[in-house]
Design an enzyme around this catalytic site. Structure first.
Site, PDB file in Angstrom:
ATOM      1  CG  ASP A 291      -1.953   1.072   1.210  1.00 44.62           C
ATOM      2  OD1 ASP A 291      -1.711   2.132   0.606  1.00 44.62           O
ATOM      3  OD2 ASP A 291      -3.027   0.867   1.803  1.00 44.62           O
ATOM      4  CG  HIS A 322      -4.844   3.381  -0.456  1.00 41.86           C
ATOM      5  ND1 HIS A 322      -4.713   3.115   0.890  1.00 41.86           N
ATOM      6  CD2 HIS A 322      -5.814   4.321  -0.573  1.00 41.86           C
ATOM      7  CE1 HIS A 322      -5.563   3.870   1.563  1.00 41.86           C
ATOM      8  NE2 HIS A 322      -6.250   4.607   0.704  1.00 41.86           N
TER       9      HIS A 322
END
Length: 363
Positions: A291, A322
């Protein structure tokens, strides 16, 4: 696939391992370029939903005369074809902290509608076209307005299970609500997609400009509509001239004219996990190790919380970006299917426990 479920051993954990392990969701076709987290994020943020949803907006007045908006998804086919019945579970969708309702969040709502849920989007004060009737916005981890919305949903659907799922930085609000409410949260289960667990560290570390600048611009565009009323409480020129999300957050909530406070004290009251030990609702946190917004897993994932609390479950995947988690074929995001499978498994587990103990289902 390559996912891991990290949690404290329990009967519920074993049930989730079996349910998610049997599901085809975690074994399906993945993104052809798994090592491009930025591209995965942009794919989900910029792609519109496969079908344009029909939304019915309802404004909820709060005790201080402020307003939040509840957007009921009634499908792409018109209001007459909503999928939920009287006792269908209500799924509360919480956008990111900037109030941006992404195509991915709408897609999750449509998937839930097809499965018989009643999806509704929670819009904070002044976000997504919700009128700002008081010179006050909602701090990062202040769950007061969300509590009012959940209470209203319970009154409107008294026989339905209430569920909640948040996206990105909006998870700070949901996690704070679960901790502060404890066993009185009125929710049966919750899920967080790519959550931000440590709010202060996240603001101070800064995000990649590819993510921060669009969010900053989105927030400034929304706030510019209310410069007249906000001028009573904040320095509007400094607010609209902010060059980072931290500067905007600090100007909006710490450097107020009537009650200025420090950055440190603000986060004592708004850290998402400040009361995590009090949470009493199962919550699945679906995170990717790559992420680019949350940051490195070693610094940004509270592993000790998942090891010690029986209510927190971490589904960790090596790739996904993300709020991305893209896949080939219909649906485009395998995390949405995993979340809906988690809610199905939770309902199944609770029904089994009620039959085993001979307890009536709570109203």
């Amino acid at each position: 696939g390559h996912c891991r479920l990290l949690c404290k051993p329990s009967a519920l954990a074993q049930h989730l391992v079996r349910s998610l392990g049997r599901s085809a969701v975690l074994w399906g076709g993945r993104w052809p370029w798994p090592h491009w987290p930025q591209l995965q994020m942009l794919w989900q943020l910029l792609q519109p939903p496969e079908l344009e949803p029909v939304v019915a907006r309802e404004l909820l007045q709060l005790p201080d005369a402020g307003l939040v908006a509840l957007d009921w998804l009634v499908g792409p086919w018109g209001a007459a074809s909503g999928g939920g019945g009287v006792s269908s579970p209500v799924l509360l969708l919480i956008p990111n902290a900037a109030g941006k309702v992404t195509g991915g969040l709408l897609q999750l709502g449509l998937r839930a509608l097809e499965r018989g849920f009643i999806p509704v989007i929670f819009n904070r004060r002044g976000h997504n076209g919700c009128p700002l009737t008081t010179p006050r916005l909602q701090p990062f981890g202040d769950p007061g307005d969300l509590r009012e919305a959940v209470t209203y949903l319970q009154c409107r659907h008294p026989s339905a299970s209430l569920l909640a799922v948040s996206e990105g930085s909006g998870s700070g609000l949901l996690l704070a609500y679960l901790g502060e409410s404890g066993s009185s949260s009125r929710l049966a289960a919750a899920a967080c997609l790519s959550p931000i667990f440590r709010g202060r560290d996240w603001f101070e570390a800064r995000m990649p400009w590819l993510y921060e600048w669009p969010l900053l611009l989105h927030l400034k565009q929304g706030l510019s509509r209310y410069t007249g009323s906000l001028a009573e409480v904040v320095d509007v020129d400094r607010l609209l001239g902010s060059r980072s999300l931290r500067e905007l957050e600090e100007t909006l909530f710490c450097q107020t004219r009537s009650c200025p406070t420090s950055w440190e004290f603000y986060w004592e009251c708004n850290e998402p996990l400040r009361d995590a030990d009090e949470a009493a609702v199962p919550v699945l946190c679906l995170c990717s190790a790559d992420d680019p917004v949350r940051g490195p897993p070693a610094q940004s994932l509270p592993m000790e919380l998942f090891r010690s609390s029986p209510y927190f479950f971490l589904l960790l995947t090596p790739h996904g970006g993300h709020c991305g988690f893209p896949r080939r074929g219909p649906g485009r995001c395998w995390a949405h299917e995993a979340v809906l499978e988690y809610f199905r498994a939770m309902a199944e587990f609770l029904r089994t426990e009620e039959r085993r103990k001979g307890l009536p289902r709570p109203r």
